[in-house]
Design an enzyme around this catalytic site. Sequence first.
Site, PDB file in Angstrom:
ATOM      1  N   CYS A   1       0.831  -1.204   0.000  1.00  0.00           N
ATOM      2  CA  CYS A   1       0.000   0.000   0.000  1.00  0.00           C
ATOM      3  C   CYS A   1       0.874   1.266   0.000  1.00  0.00           C
ATOM      4  O   CYS A   1       1.461   1.588  -1.016  1.00  0.00           O
ATOM      5  CB  CYS A   1      -0.978  -0.052   1.180  1.00  0.00           C
ATOM      6  SG  CYS A   1      -2.256   1.187   1.096  1.00  0.00           S
TER       7      CYS A   1
ATOM      8  N   HIS B   1      -3.571  -5.252   0.393  1.00  0.00           N
ATOM      9  CA  HIS B   1      -2.973  -5.713   1.652  1.00  0.00           C
ATOM     10  C   HIS B   1      -2.980  -7.234   1.706  1.00  0.00           C
ATOM     11  O   HIS B   1      -4.003  -7.830   2.072  1.00  0.00           O
ATOM     12  CB  HIS B   1      -3.769  -5.165   2.839  1.00  0.00           C
ATOM     13  CG  HIS B   1      -3.550  -3.707   3.047  1.00  0.00           C
ATOM     14  ND1 HIS B   1      -2.617  -3.208   3.917  1.00  0.00           N
ATOM     15  CD2 HIS B   1      -4.125  -2.630   2.461  1.00  0.00           C
ATOM     16  CE1 HIS B   1      -2.619  -1.887   3.872  1.00  0.00           C
ATOM     17  NE2 HIS B   1      -3.531  -1.508   2.993  1.00  0.00           N
TER      18      HIS B   1
ATOM     19  N   GLU C   1      -1.757  -9.103   3.894  1.00  0.00           N
ATOM     20  CA  GLU C   1      -1.965  -9.550   5.285  1.00  0.00           C
ATOM     21  C   GLU C   1      -3.427  -9.458   5.697  1.00  0.00           C
ATOM     22  O   GLU C   1      -3.808  -9.925   6.771  1.00  0.00           O
ATOM     23  CB  GLU C   1      -1.065  -8.740   6.236  1.00  0.00           C
ATOM     24  CG  GLU C   1      -1.529  -7.320   6.568  1.00  0.00           C
ATOM     25  CD  GLU C   1      -1.273  -6.280   5.484  1.00  0.00           C
ATOM     26  OE1 GLU C   1      -1.020  -6.661   4.321  1.00  0.00           O
ATOM     27  OE2 GLU C   1      -1.352  -5.074   5.796  1.00  0.00           O
TER      28      GLU C   1
ATOM     29  N   ASP D   1     -21.370  -7.731  18.771  1.00  0.00           N
ATOM     30  CA  ASP D   1     -21.620  -6.791  19.868  1.00  0.00           C
ATOM     31  C   ASP D   1     -21.079  -7.456  21.128  1.00  0.00           C
ATOM     32  O   ASP D   1     -21.520  -8.549  21.490  1.00  0.00           O
ATOM     33  CB  ASP D   1     -23.120  -6.536  20.034  1.00  0.00           C
ATOM     34  CG  ASP D   1     -23.697  -5.689  18.899  1.00  0.00           C
ATOM     35  OD1 ASP D   1     -22.926  -5.248  18.031  1.00  0.00           O
ATOM     36  OD2 ASP D   1     -24.924  -5.484  18.887  1.00  0.00           O
TER      37      ASP D   1
ATOM     38  N   GLY E   1     -16.406   3.466  22.589  1.00  0.00           N
ATOM     39  CA  GLY E   1     -15.423   4.100  23.474  1.00  0.00           C
ATOM     40  C   GLY E   1     -14.280   4.791  22.759  1.00  0.00           C
ATOM     41  O   GLY E   1     -13.275   5.121  23.386  1.00  0.00           O
TER      42      GLY E   1
ATOM     43  N   ASP F   1     -26.706   5.146  14.892  1.00  0.00           N
ATOM     44  CA  ASP F   1     -27.778   4.414  15.561  1.00  0.00           C
ATOM     45  C   ASP F   1     -29.085   5.203  15.448  1.00  0.00           C
ATOM     46  O   ASP F   1     -29.618   5.690  16.453  1.00  0.00           O
ATOM     47  CB  ASP F   1     -27.432   4.215  17.052  1.00  0.00           C
ATOM     48  CG  ASP F   1     -26.144   3.426  17.253  1.00  0.00           C
ATOM     49  OD1 ASP F   1     -25.988   2.381  16.599  1.00  0.00           O
ATOM     50  OD2 ASP F   1     -25.305   3.869  18.059  1.00  0.00           O
TER      51      ASP F   1
ATOM     52  N   ASN G   1     -26.524   1.429  11.255  1.00  0.00           N
ATOM     53  CA  ASN G   1     -27.461   0.573  11.979  1.00  0.00           C
ATOM     54  C   ASN G   1     -28.854   1.178  11.913  1.00  0.00           C
ATOM     55  O   ASN G   1     -29.043   2.301  11.437  1.00  0.00           O
ATOM     56  CB  ASN G   1     -27.059   0.469  13.449  1.00  0.00           C
ATOM     57  CG  ASN G   1     -25.668  -0.090  13.634  1.00  0.00           C
ATOM     58  OD1 ASN G   1     -25.376  -1.178  13.159  1.00  0.00           O
ATOM     59  ND2 ASN G   1     -24.805   0.651  14.308  1.00  0.00           N
TER      60      ASN G   1
HETATM   61  O1  1PR Z   1     -20.929   5.511  21.165  1.00  0.00           O
HETATM   62  O2  1PR Z   1     -18.684   5.437  20.161  1.00  0.00           O
HETATM   63  O3  1PR Z   1     -19.078   4.391  22.353  1.00  0.00           O
HETATM   64  O4  1PR Z   1     -20.006   3.389  20.280  1.00  0.00           O
HETATM   65  C1  1PR Z   1     -20.910   2.461  20.799  1.00  0.00           C
HETATM   66  C2  1PR Z   1     -21.154   1.429  19.731  1.00  0.00           C
HETATM   67  O5  1PR Z   1     -21.898   0.351  20.290  1.00  0.00           O
HETATM   68  C3  1PR Z   1     -21.945   1.964  18.563  1.00  0.00           C
HETATM   69  O6  1PR Z   1     -21.396   1.464  17.376  1.00  0.00           O
HETATM   70  C4  1PR Z   1     -23.354   1.375  18.760  1.00  0.00           C
HETATM   71  O7  1PR Z   1     -23.946   1.064  17.514  1.00  0.00           O
HETATM   72  C5  1PR Z   1     -23.051   0.095  19.516  1.00  0.00           C
HETATM   73  N1  1PR Z   1     -24.137  -0.293  20.453  1.00  0.00           N
HETATM   74  C6  1PR Z   1     -24.404   0.295  21.629  1.00  0.00           C
HETATM   75  N2  1PR Z   1     -25.429  -0.355  22.239  1.00  0.00           N
HETATM   76  C7  1PR Z   1     -25.785  -1.358  21.429  1.00  0.00           C
HETATM   77  C8  1PR Z   1     -26.830  -2.358  21.697  1.00  0.00           C
HETATM   78  O8  1PR Z   1     -27.129  -3.205  20.848  1.00  0.00           O
HETATM   79  N3  1PR Z   1     -27.436  -2.302  22.876  1.00  0.00           N
HETATM   80  N4  1PR Z   1     -25.037  -2.154  19.262  1.00  0.00           N
HETATM   81  C9  1PR Z   1     -24.973  -1.314  20.294  1.00  0.00           C
HETATM   82  C10 1PR Z   1     -25.365  -1.818  18.074  1.00  0.00           C
HETATM   83  C11 1PR Z   1     -26.263  -2.863  16.272  1.00  0.00           C
HETATM   84  C12 1PR Z   1     -25.360  -3.641  15.431  1.00  0.00           C
HETATM   85  C13 1PR Z   1     -25.937  -4.988  15.131  1.00  0.00           C
HETATM   86  C14 1PR Z   1     -26.761  -4.811  13.886  1.00  0.00           C
HETATM   87  C15 1PR Z   1     -27.054  -6.085  13.176  1.00  0.00           C
HETATM   88  N5  1PR Z   1     -25.911  -2.972  17.608  1.00  0.00           N
HETATM   89  O9  1PR Z   1     -24.122  -3.772  15.993  1.00  0.00           O
HETATM   90  O10 1PR Z   1     -24.874  -5.818  14.987  1.00  0.00           O
HETATM   91  O11 1PR Z   1     -27.982  -4.166  14.218  1.00  0.00           O
HETATM   92  O12 1PR Z   1     -27.856  -6.915  13.937  1.00  0.00           O
HETATM   93  P1  1PR Z   1     -28.854  -7.963  13.264  1.00  0.00           P
HETATM   94  O13 1PR Z   1     -28.175  -8.483  12.037  1.00  0.00           O
HETATM   95  O14 1PR Z   1     -28.972  -9.070  14.275  1.00  0.00           O
HETATM   96  O15 1PR Z   1     -30.142  -7.264  12.992  1.00  0.00           O
HETATM   97  P2  1PR Z   1     -19.686   4.754  21.043  1.00  0.00           P
END
Ligand code: 1PR
Length: 592
Positions: A79, A188, A190, A244, A358, A430, A511
């Site tokens: 790259c 890439h 790797e 997640d 985070g 979100d 999402n």
């Molecule tokens: O705010 O920078 O600390 O990031 C927090 C991260 O955690 C964000 O990316 C947020 O989307 C994610 N998050 C926080 N709470 C949840 C929760 O589910 N309670 N998850 C969460 C987000 C959605 C996707 C999921 C898809 C596909 N979850 O990650 O994988 O919706 O799911 P499916 O195929 O089963 O429908 P920050």
Amino acid sequence: MLYILDYGAGNVASLANSVRSLGFDFKWVESVEDFDKADRILFPGVGAIRSALSSLREKGFAEPLKKYIASGRPYMGICIGMQVLFESSDESEVEPGLGVIPGKVGRFDSSDKTVPCMGWNGATALRELGEAKKTYGLDADSSYYFVHSYRVAFDEKMEDWALTLTKYGDETYVSSVQKGNVFATQFHPEKSGPAGLEVLKSWLTQGEKGQLVDTSVKPRREQADIDEELVRRGFTKRIVACLDVRTNDAGDLVVTKGDQYDVREAEESTTTETPIPSTNAADGPSSDSTVPKPKGRDVRNLGKPVDLARRYFAEGADEVAFLNITSFRSCPMHDQPMLDVVRQSAETVFVPLTIGGGIRDTTDPDGTSRSALEVAGTYFRCGADKVSIGSDAVFAVEDMLAAGGKKTGKTGIETISYAYGNQAVVVSFDPKRVYANSPEDVPAIHRPSVVDLASPLPGSSTPLKADLGPNGERYCWYQCTVRGGRETRDIDVVQLAQGVESLGAGEILLNSVDRDGSKAGFDLRLVALVKRSVSIPVVASSGAGKVEDFSEVFRETGVEAALAAGIFHRKEVPISDVKDHVQAEGIKIRVV
Ligand code: 1PR
């Protein structure tokens, strides 16, 4: 002895892991003297060429590297490690290239395609490779992982050097070069699964018992054959597996999966464990959703993060994303278990890894402040290729809009993309639907994000099922949330999408709180809306329930990638079935 040149940016851990996995030992280049000791040098540049070149010069490595290359000992660049060989780059007006290869690195034209180019593509040989059909392990039937905004356009000046060509949109560019002792790839290896490891292995073993293979002397292939292969191979869509991750009530780090972000079991469990309350008042409620939940419901446990990541790599996922979903609590770096998850996954998972949750300025309990850039850098050094920013991105865009569009240069998106390149910065959205009976009921500022829930997608004649609100509302706009859907903000997805693109984000992970875990298919109206608002890649997420959902979202919205979690974790739909189906529908996809 093999030496790897790390100029201090990007994910070099993955390259180190892949070299080790092939059974080779190496040392890092640490001083000018190491260039004399090296028998072989590997330069895995990632991110921005400007920082690569200035760092090489600051360390006093630029001239020794040129001398090393002139000595005829083997050099492999990856790259940026390929781009620095040229005389100059449009990305870095002030820092000239090393000038080993004549020519200039230019930017992809983004008027007809998304930039950065991020995904898998073929590598078509320019020359006749003879019986073996492979040189440097490159296989005409394999796909390799590319992530870049700049490229070397192919023209007659490159005839001498080009080993393979690749096509992105209408542009044919040089995807690897080789002449004498110099071999370099734009992609890439790797991060390119087994096919990429093959390329690395081939280079690592070449010349051990004699001369390196020099392809630049071989006859050129017929142009028509090259053109046919460039089109047939082509850029593919990506399938992303998302994990997640959070600690459950027993204190174990688990992969969980929610419905509309509620990750606890529907029924009260028989165990006596109660959820661990948040220790930080600023964290808000310790529940995992905006929906009130009865006490005693366990966090769903779908497996261990590293085990699942390995499974998805073996099953052919094009990328793996980890989201630390309890990051809304204070998450100091000093005891961040996600670092180990990334480190261990990167040892054997040779496709791109994204880590989210985070990524923001944090403070350790001893008062040590860490900038978002430092947090991201720690993850990159552990083996992450991209970081995903959620809440902090919303706040950054809110601030920018409040300041009339003025940027501070200090947000996480800006500092990380400046240091590591915008391809390394994903923003995770979100959004939630806010229903309305008429567009006039929506505040004027959010009207550009209003969609009609009873009509086909704009510009499409394909019928699309009406998807009205709970009280028959025909319209909705998409409101952004922070802290994992817990808090809504006065900003819509179009504002957020355009804001993060202008701050320097390289990709959007889109999402949908409404569709999450529903298996009702992706929210096509949402995905199409965001996709047409930006020119960076968009990953559709939330709601995948069957293989047809993937072909539909690719066909109807043009997104570059689609992500799923629940159906993969519960083994309801294997990744290979998704890929077979998408390919059968005439959509290009990497099949392992
Ligand atoms: O705010 O920078 O600390 O990031 C927090 C991260 O955690 C964000 O990316 C947020 O989307 C994610 N998050 C926080 N709470 C949840 C929760 O589910 N309670 N998850 C969460 C987000 C959605 C996707 C999921 C898809 C596909 N979850 O990650 O994988 O919706 O799911 P499916 O195929 O089963 O429908 P920050």
